[in-house]
Design a protein around this motif. Structure first.
Motif, PDB file in Angstrom:
ATOM      1  N   GLN A   1       0.904  -1.157   0.093  1.00 28.78           N
ATOM      2  CA  GLN A   1      -0.114   0.011   0.006  1.00 28.78           C
ATOM      3  C   GLN A   1       0.675   1.210   0.046  1.00 28.78           C
ATOM      4  O   GLN A   1       0.651   2.163  -0.924  1.00 28.78           O
ATOM      5  CB  GLN A   1      -0.865  -0.065   1.224  1.00 28.78           C
ATOM      6  CG  GLN A   1      -1.884   1.041   1.378  1.00 28.78           C
ATOM      7  CD  GLN A   1      -1.356   2.217   2.032  1.00 28.78           C
ATOM      8  OE1 GLN A   1      -0.608   2.301   2.959  1.00 28.78           O
ATOM      9  NE2 GLN A   1      -1.753   3.431   1.475  1.00 28.78           N
TER      10      GLN A   1
ATOM     11  N   LEU B   1      -0.997  -1.298  -5.794  1.00 32.24           N
ATOM     12  CA  LEU B   1      -2.379  -1.449  -5.324  1.00 32.24           C
ATOM     13  C   LEU B   1      -3.039  -2.604  -5.767  1.00 32.24           C
ATOM     14  O   LEU B   1      -4.036  -3.409  -5.068  1.00 32.24           O
ATOM     15  CB  LEU B   1      -3.188  -0.472  -5.454  1.00 32.24           C
ATOM     16  CG  LEU B   1      -2.421   0.939  -4.791  1.00 32.24           C
ATOM     17  CD1 LEU B   1      -3.552   2.144  -4.928  1.00 32.24           C
ATOM     18  CD2 LEU B   1      -2.789   0.720  -3.139  1.00 32.24           C
TER      19      LEU B   1
ATOM     20  N   PHE C   1      -1.666  -5.471  -3.947  1.00 33.61           N
ATOM     21  CA  PHE C   1      -2.407  -5.222  -2.620  1.00 33.61           C
ATOM     22  C   PHE C   1      -3.543  -5.651  -2.635  1.00 33.61           C
ATOM     23  O   PHE C   1      -4.038  -6.451  -1.864  1.00 33.61           O
ATOM     24  CB  PHE C   1      -2.375  -3.816  -2.246  1.00 33.61           C
ATOM     25  CG  PHE C   1      -3.222  -3.499  -0.840  1.00 33.61           C
ATOM     26  CD1 PHE C   1      -2.621  -3.711   0.315  1.00 33.61           C
ATOM     27  CD2 PHE C   1      -4.328  -2.700  -1.199  1.00 33.61           C
ATOM     28  CE1 PHE C   1      -3.614  -3.142   1.474  1.00 33.61           C
ATOM     29  CE2 PHE C   1      -5.263  -2.250  -0.294  1.00 33.61           C
ATOM     30  CZ  PHE C   1      -4.716  -2.701   1.184  1.00 33.61           C
TER      31      PHE C   1
ATOM     32  N   GLU D   1      -6.016   4.193  -6.618  1.00 33.96           N
ATOM     33  CA  GLU D   1      -6.543   4.525  -5.460  1.00 33.96           C
ATOM     34  C   GLU D   1      -8.243   4.846  -5.348  1.00 33.96           C
ATOM     35  O   GLU D   1      -8.880   4.722  -4.652  1.00 33.96           O
ATOM     36  CB  GLU D   1      -5.670   5.702  -4.940  1.00 33.96           C
ATOM     37  CG  GLU D   1      -6.124   6.088  -3.348  1.00 33.96           C
ATOM     38  CD  GLU D   1      -5.427   4.915  -2.365  1.00 33.96           C
ATOM     39  OE1 GLU D   1      -6.396   4.586  -1.547  1.00 33.96           O
ATOM     40  OE2 GLU D   1      -4.231   4.697  -2.612  1.00 33.96           O
TER      41      GLU D   1
ATOM     42  N   SER E   1      -7.099   3.008   0.516  1.00 33.49           N
ATOM     43  CA  SER E   1      -6.090   2.246   0.803  1.00 33.49           C
ATOM     44  C   SER E   1      -5.554   2.288   2.150  1.00 33.49           C
ATOM     45  O   SER E   1      -5.214   1.357   3.033  1.00 33.49           O
ATOM     46  CB  SER E   1      -5.201   1.834  -0.087  1.00 33.49           C
ATOM     47  OG  SER E   1      -4.352   2.691  -0.396  1.00 33.49           O
TER      48      SER E   1
END
Length: 444
Positions: free
Chosen positions: A275, A280, A283, A395, A406
């Motif tokens: 993160q 992402l 993630f 994001e 996040s």
């Protein structure tokens, strides 16, 4: 603590009624220890008049409260113009003193000895592995020296000491710290800091020569830990000389609970690094197994509902058993059939199923229940998108799906772990990578 490492040449210890470089650095930096390297040629001159001991005695008389340790090394390099004769032994001296006194600053005399000796000192002054500082001492004549050198037959150490003009408090300080070395060291520091800021410990591990010696094992530990290689990370953590606990945790008698907590909290730390570095897509993709583990832990620890009682294990799969549900929780079987329009037997336990259990237990509208619902939505939407398109998760994607970003999601997961494992969790754990980074910053 300060340690001066100095060769001695034909301007030492005193020449032309002025300090040679070694003595001048001692006068103005007051090192706690002096390591003096003496070549066979200089040793022969010293044998005639004991010049170095007399010079040390004179400076101690001038400053009665100054009593440095003197360590003399008699070298065996006859040809002082041979560069390779000095690099390894000089590096070993710096390495040994750095290991013995990790907090010490090692001052390197750049102005005494042969050209090759000075070059070696200059290289060590730019080596980021050690806490070194290069010190240059300008000639008191401010040009190439014309006064007789200390290697001349008529050199008189007693007269040099008696008439030494640098004993006058008004005499100038001729020491300087060359900007070139500071610039080079700062460039190396910035490279290391850039890797730390990106939590790129594997890249940092490859820059081994740029890492202070007392931080290398810590960097290796972090490289394995950030890759979720927990066993190797734990092994490397043994006897690491850091002033903080690498695995902060409260005492626990249950080995199984402790293991579950450590597996889940360490996995979350790895996700947090993704993160922080903007990875992402990875993630989100790797979030699913942690969410499922946390759901089951929450059900057991907070709701007193053990999913192990309604599942069976087949190989690496944990499957839902209708028979077990019917035997232990017949009302739950009815609820699940209504919820899923007849739920399938012997299917893998999932985020969706655990959320149904939470709803059945009246936890769907709690903060934790809403978090798990958001995670189910994120999992279904973004995992499908990541698996079937060429688009990265952004994001904005995360925010649009769950209503927060996040970073906030990681914070909520940390809070969830603290709630589930309240008796175990030390919040310091969630800053451990930053704590380690700050420690390495300081060592630079």
């Amino acid at each position: 603590m300060k340690v001066l490492f100095s060769c001695v040449g034909t301007t030492d210890p005193i020449r032309g009624m002025h300090d040679g470089a070694m003595l001048h650095i001692m006068r103005h930096y007051r090192p706690d220890a002096v390591v003096m390297y003496v070549s066979p040629e200089m040793k022969a001159h010293d044998a005639k008049d004991n010049r170095y001991a007399l010079a040390f005695e004179s400076i101690q008389q001038r400053y009665p409260d100054y009593h440095p340790e003197i360590h003399r090394i008699d070298g065996d390099a006859v040809d002082v113009s041979e560069f390779d004769s000095f690099y390894e032994p000089f590096q070993k001296i710096v390495k040994d003193w750095s290991a013995q006194y990790p907090d010490a600053e090692i001052l390197l005399n750049l102005s005494s000895g042969s050209t090759q000796m000075k070059m070696t000192m200059a290289l060590l002054a730019m080596d980021l592995r050690y806490r070194t500082k290069g010190i240059q001492v300008k000639n008191f004549e401010q040009r190439s020296g014309t006064s007789e050198r200390s290697s001349e037959d008529n050199y008189d150490i007693h007269a040099e000491i008696e008439l030494n003009e640098d004993d006058d408090d008004a005499s100038p300080n001729r020491c300087s710290e060359p900007d070139l070395f500071l610039i080079r060291r700062n460039e190396e520091r910035q490279r290391v800091k850039a890797m730390l800021d990106q939590y790129d410990y594997k890249a940092l591990e490859a820059m081994r020569d740029a890492i202070p010696a007392d931080c290398r094992k810590l960097v290796r530990h972090l490289a394995h830990r950030s890759d979720y290689d927990f066993a190797q990370a734990e092994q490397l953590a043994e006897n690491l000389p850091v002033p903080f606990c690498l695995f902060p945790m409260r005492p626990c008698k249950s080995w199984a609970t402790k293991r579950a907590y450590r597996e889940e909290s360490e996995y979350l730390l790895c996700l947090e690094l993704m993160q922080k570095t903007g990875a992402l897509t990875n993630f989100v993709l790797r979030l699913n197994p942690l969410v499922l583990r946390l759901q089951q832990a929450y059900l057991k620890q907070i709701c007193s509902f053990d999913c192990g009682q309604i599942t069976i294990r087949k190989g690496s799969h944990v499957l839902i058993s209708r028979d077990k549900i019917r035997a232990l929780h017949p009302a739950l079987e009815t609820y699940l059939d209504q919820h899923f329009n007849i739920f399938r037997d012997n299917t893998d336990i999932s985020i969706v199923f655990c959320n149904a259990l939470l709803a059945y237990l009246g936890k769907a509208d709690t903060e934790e229940g809403r978090l798990f619902t958001a995670l189910e939505k994120l999992n279904q939407s973004q995992r499908n998108a990541a698996a079937h398109t060429l688009n990265n998760t952004t994001e904005q994607d995360i925010y649009d799906l769950i209503g927060f970003g996040s970073k906030k999601l990681v914070e909520k997961l940390e809070a969830l772990i603290q709630e589930i494992y309240a008796d175990l969790c030390d919040p310091k754990l969630f800053r451990i990578y930053d704590t380690c980074n700050e420690y390495i910053y300081q060592r630079l």
